[in-house]
Design a protein around this motif. Structure first.
Motif, PDB file in Angstrom:
ATOM      1  N   GLU A  88     -19.037  11.760   9.924  1.00  0.00           N
ATOM      2  CA  GLU A  88     -18.086  12.876   9.962  1.00  0.00           C
ATOM      3  C   GLU A  88     -17.359  12.996   8.628  1.00  0.00           C
ATOM      4  OE1 GLU A  88     -15.510  12.201  13.318  1.00  0.00           O
ATOM      5  OE2 GLU A  88     -17.144  12.450  14.754  1.00  0.00           O
ATOM      6  N   PHE A  89     -16.939  11.856   8.086  1.00  0.00           N
ATOM      7  CA  PHE A  89     -16.277  11.876   6.777  1.00  0.00           C
ATOM      8  C   PHE A  89     -17.229  12.300   5.682  1.00  0.00           C
ATOM      9  CE2 PHE A  89     -12.994   8.979   8.603  1.00  0.00           C
ATOM     10  CZ  PHE A  89     -11.883   9.732   8.264  1.00  0.00           C
ATOM     11  N   GLU A  90     -18.473  11.835   5.767  1.00  0.00           N
ATOM     12  CA  GLU A  90     -19.482  12.191   4.762  1.00  0.00           C
ATOM     13  C   GLU A  90     -19.662  13.695   4.649  1.00  0.00           C
ATOM     14  OE1 GLU A  90     -23.315   9.509   3.732  1.00  0.00           O
ATOM     15  OE2 GLU A  90     -23.157  10.207   5.778  1.00  0.00           O
ATOM     16  N   SER A  91     -19.554  14.379   5.776  1.00  0.00           N
ATOM     17  CA  SER A  91     -19.780  15.824   5.760  1.00  0.00           C
ATOM     18  C   SER A  91     -18.695  16.570   4.985  1.00  0.00           C
ATOM     19  CB  SER A  91     -19.883  16.360   7.195  1.00  0.00           C
ATOM     20  OG  SER A  91     -18.630  16.253   7.847  1.00  0.00           O
ATOM     21  N   VAL A  92     -17.514  15.968   4.814  1.00  0.00           N
ATOM     22  CA  VAL A  92     -16.436  16.635   4.087  1.00  0.00           C
ATOM     23  C   VAL A  92     -16.043  15.908   2.804  1.00  0.00           C
ATOM     24  CG1 VAL A  92     -15.443  17.736   6.122  1.00  0.00           C
ATOM     25  CG2 VAL A  92     -14.657  15.459   5.451  1.00  0.00           C
ATOM     26  N   ASP A  93     -16.513  14.678   2.619  1.00  0.00           N
ATOM     27  CA  ASP A  93     -16.143  13.865   1.455  1.00  0.00           C
ATOM     28  C   ASP A  93     -17.159  14.058   0.349  1.00  0.00           C
ATOM     29  OD1 ASP A  93     -14.937  11.848  -0.157  1.00  0.00           O
ATOM     30  OD2 ASP A  93     -16.412  10.411   0.582  1.00  0.00           O
ATOM     31  N   THR A  94     -16.687  14.488  -0.802  1.00  0.00           N
ATOM     32  CA  THR A  94     -17.587  14.654  -1.942  1.00  0.00           C
ATOM     33  C   THR A  94     -17.404  13.544  -2.970  1.00  0.00           C
ATOM     34  OG1 THR A  94     -15.981  16.059  -3.047  1.00  0.00           O
ATOM     35  CG2 THR A  94     -17.671  17.155  -1.690  1.00  0.00           C
ATOM     36  N   GLY A  95     -16.600  12.531  -2.635  1.00  0.00           N
ATOM     37  CA  GLY A  95     -16.288  11.473  -3.581  1.00  0.00           C
ATOM     38  C   GLY A  95     -17.257  10.309  -3.591  1.00  0.00           C
ATOM     39  N   LEU A  96     -18.374  10.426  -2.897  1.00  0.00           N
ATOM     40  CA  LEU A  96     -19.363   9.351  -2.855  1.00  0.00           C
ATOM     41  C   LEU A  96     -18.747   8.023  -2.420  1.00  0.00           C
ATOM     42  CD1 LEU A  96     -21.250  10.249  -6.148  1.00  0.00           C
ATOM     43  CD2 LEU A  96     -21.849  10.925  -3.817  1.00  0.00           C
TER      44      LEU A  96
ATOM     45  N   GLU B 222     -22.156   5.072   1.090  1.00  0.00           N
ATOM     46  CA  GLU B 222     -23.548   5.028   0.650  1.00  0.00           C
ATOM     47  C   GLU B 222     -24.401   4.420   1.761  1.00  0.00           C
ATOM     48  OE1 GLU B 222     -25.972   3.336  -3.163  1.00  0.00           O
ATOM     49  OE2 GLU B 222     -24.536   1.984  -2.213  1.00  0.00           O
ATOM     50  N   LEU B 223     -25.375   5.174   2.210  1.00  0.00           N
ATOM     51  CA  LEU B 223     -26.266   4.722   3.271  1.00  0.00           C
ATOM     52  C   LEU B 223     -27.053   3.505   2.807  1.00  0.00           C
ATOM     53  CD1 LEU B 223     -27.368   5.301   6.121  1.00  0.00           C
ATOM     54  CD2 LEU B 223     -29.096   6.756   5.047  1.00  0.00           C
ATOM     55  N   SER B 224     -27.177   2.514   3.685  1.00  0.00           N
ATOM     56  CA  SER B 224     -27.909   1.294   3.387  1.00  0.00           C
ATOM     57  C   SER B 224     -28.506   0.767   4.692  1.00  0.00           C
ATOM     58  CB  SER B 224     -26.953   0.265   2.763  1.00  0.00           C
ATOM     59  OG  SER B 224     -27.663  -0.853   2.311  1.00  0.00           O
ATOM     60  N   THR B 225     -29.148  -0.376   4.617  1.00  0.00           N
ATOM     61  CA  THR B 225     -29.695  -1.006   5.822  1.00  0.00           C
ATOM     62  C   THR B 225     -29.413  -2.502   5.782  1.00  0.00           C
ATOM     63  OG1 THR B 225     -31.851  -1.368   4.795  1.00  0.00           O
ATOM     64  CG2 THR B 225     -31.588   0.661   6.076  1.00  0.00           C
TER      65      THR B 225
ATOM     66  N   TYR C 280     -23.520   1.178   6.085  1.00  0.00           N
ATOM     67  CA  TYR C 280     -23.035   1.882   4.897  1.00  0.00           C
ATOM     68  C   TYR C 280     -22.315   0.908   3.982  1.00  0.00           C
ATOM     69  CZ  TYR C 280     -23.958   6.611   6.566  1.00  0.00           C
ATOM     70  OH  TYR C 280     -24.571   7.775   6.973  1.00  0.00           O
ATOM     71  N   ASN C 281     -22.420   1.153   2.683  1.00  0.00           N
ATOM     72  CA  ASN C 281     -21.546   0.526   1.709  1.00  0.00           C
ATOM     73  C   ASN C 281     -20.400   1.509   1.520  1.00  0.00           C
ATOM     74  OD1 ASN C 281     -23.145  -1.783   1.275  1.00  0.00           O
ATOM     75  ND2 ASN C 281     -24.465  -0.607  -0.080  1.00  0.00           N
ATOM     76  N   ILE C 282     -19.185   0.988   1.528  1.00  0.00           N
ATOM     77  CA  ILE C 282     -17.995   1.837   1.568  1.00  0.00           C
ATOM     78  C   ILE C 282     -17.046   1.433   0.444  1.00  0.00           C
ATOM     79  CG2 ILE C 282     -16.063   2.585   3.012  1.00  0.00           C
ATOM     80  CD1 ILE C 282     -17.686   1.474   5.432  1.00  0.00           C
ATOM     81  N   THR C 283     -16.588   2.407  -0.329  1.00  0.00           N
ATOM     82  CA  THR C 283     -15.595   2.123  -1.363  1.00  0.00           C
ATOM     83  C   THR C 283     -14.246   1.868  -0.695  1.00  0.00           C
ATOM     84  OG1 THR C 283     -14.902   4.418  -1.614  1.00  0.00           O
ATOM     85  CG2 THR C 283     -16.757   3.660  -3.005  1.00  0.00           C
ATOM     86  N   LEU C 284     -13.302   1.370  -1.483  1.00  0.00           N
ATOM     87  CA  LEU C 284     -11.953   1.139  -0.968  1.00  0.00           C
ATOM     88  C   LEU C 284     -11.334   2.442  -0.467  1.00  0.00           C
ATOM     89  CD1 LEU C 284      -9.609  -0.812  -0.522  1.00  0.00           C
ATOM     90  CD2 LEU C 284      -8.894  -0.356  -2.872  1.00  0.00           C
ATOM     91  N   ILE C 285     -11.579   3.530  -1.183  1.00  0.00           N
ATOM     92  CA  ILE C 285     -11.055   4.835  -0.744  1.00  0.00           C
ATOM     93  C   ILE C 285     -11.674   5.223   0.598  1.00  0.00           C
ATOM     94  CG2 ILE C 285     -11.022   7.325  -1.270  1.00  0.00           C
ATOM     95  CD1 ILE C 285     -10.833   6.478  -4.259  1.00  0.00           C
ATOM     96  N   GLY C 286     -12.983   5.009   0.736  1.00  0.00           N
ATOM     97  CA  GLY C 286     -13.644   5.301   2.000  1.00  0.00           C
ATOM     98  C   GLY C 286     -13.098   4.465   3.143  1.00  0.00           C
ATOM     99  N   LEU C 287     -12.830   3.192   2.860  1.00  0.00           N
ATOM    100  CA  LEU C 287     -12.262   2.322   3.895  1.00  0.00           C
ATOM    101  C   LEU C 287     -10.874   2.808   4.294  1.00  0.00           C
ATOM    102  CD1 LEU C 287     -12.525  -0.164   5.669  1.00  0.00           C
ATOM    103  CD2 LEU C 287     -11.690  -1.537   3.749  1.00  0.00           C
ATOM    104  N   ARG C 288     -10.101   3.243   3.319  1.00  0.00           N
ATOM    105  CA  ARG C 288      -8.775   3.785   3.648  1.00  0.00           C
ATOM    106  C   ARG C 288      -8.890   5.050   4.497  1.00  0.00           C
ATOM    107  NH1 ARG C 288      -6.018   2.532  -2.030  1.00  0.00           N
ATOM    108  NH2 ARG C 288      -5.067   0.568  -1.441  1.00  0.00           N
TER     109      ARG C 288
END
Length: 152
Positions: free
Chosen positions: A52-60, A63-66, A78-86
């Motif tokens: 859901e966040f990916e659909s509106v977040d353009t800040g990368l 990142e999809l992973s396995t 997913y690998n998630i930046t600190l901003i994404g975690l917040r």
């Protein structure tokens, strides 16, 4: 909670950004939810939130992973930046969000100490390497293969 609970995936990045896995984020969120007596979040539902966040977040920030699960099957994470975690934490209840934001502040400080220690170690290694090269070029040090003699 300890730093190791977060599953930091990238201490060696050039820009020193903190990157978490969705599994580590889930652990962090669920630890806080348990302390508040709230129902735990499943990884499947966390992935749904991330999408859901990916659909509106353009800040990368996601990142999809396995990863390989307990059964040996490849699963999505997913690998998630600190901003994404917040961003994910902001979708939690106010109590859980406040607790996690305070905790992340202390983790960031700990992380910055680790970065400074690594940079200092790298600087010392470069200084040592430069000194050894200078000594070698100026005849103060023999090449390693000539300085060790094997008795026969």
């Amino acid at each position: 909670m300890k730093l190791s609970n977060l599953n930091l995936t990238d201490l060696n990045s050039l820009d020193h950004s903190m990157v978490f896995t969705s599994l580590g984020a889930l652990n962090l969120i669920n630890n806080s939810r348990r302390l508040q007596g709230k129902k735990e979040l499943s990884h499947k539902n966390l992935i749904r939130k991330i999408r859901e966040f990916e659909s509106v977040d353009t800040g990368l920030n996601f990142e999809l992973s396995t990863y390989t699960d307990e059964s040996g099957k490849q699963s999505t994470m997913y690998n998630i930046t600190l901003i994404g975690l917040r961003m994910l934490i902001a979708s939690e209840s106010k109590i859980v969000m406040a607790q996690l934001m305070n905790y992340l502040g202390s983790v960031e400080k700990e992380y910055q100490v680790l970065i400074k220690e690594r940079e200092e170690t790298n600087r010392k290694l470069l200084d040592l390497e430069s000194r050894l090269v200078w000594e070698y070029r100026n005849g103060k040090r023999k090449p390693y293969n000539q300085s060790v003699r094997v008795r026969g």
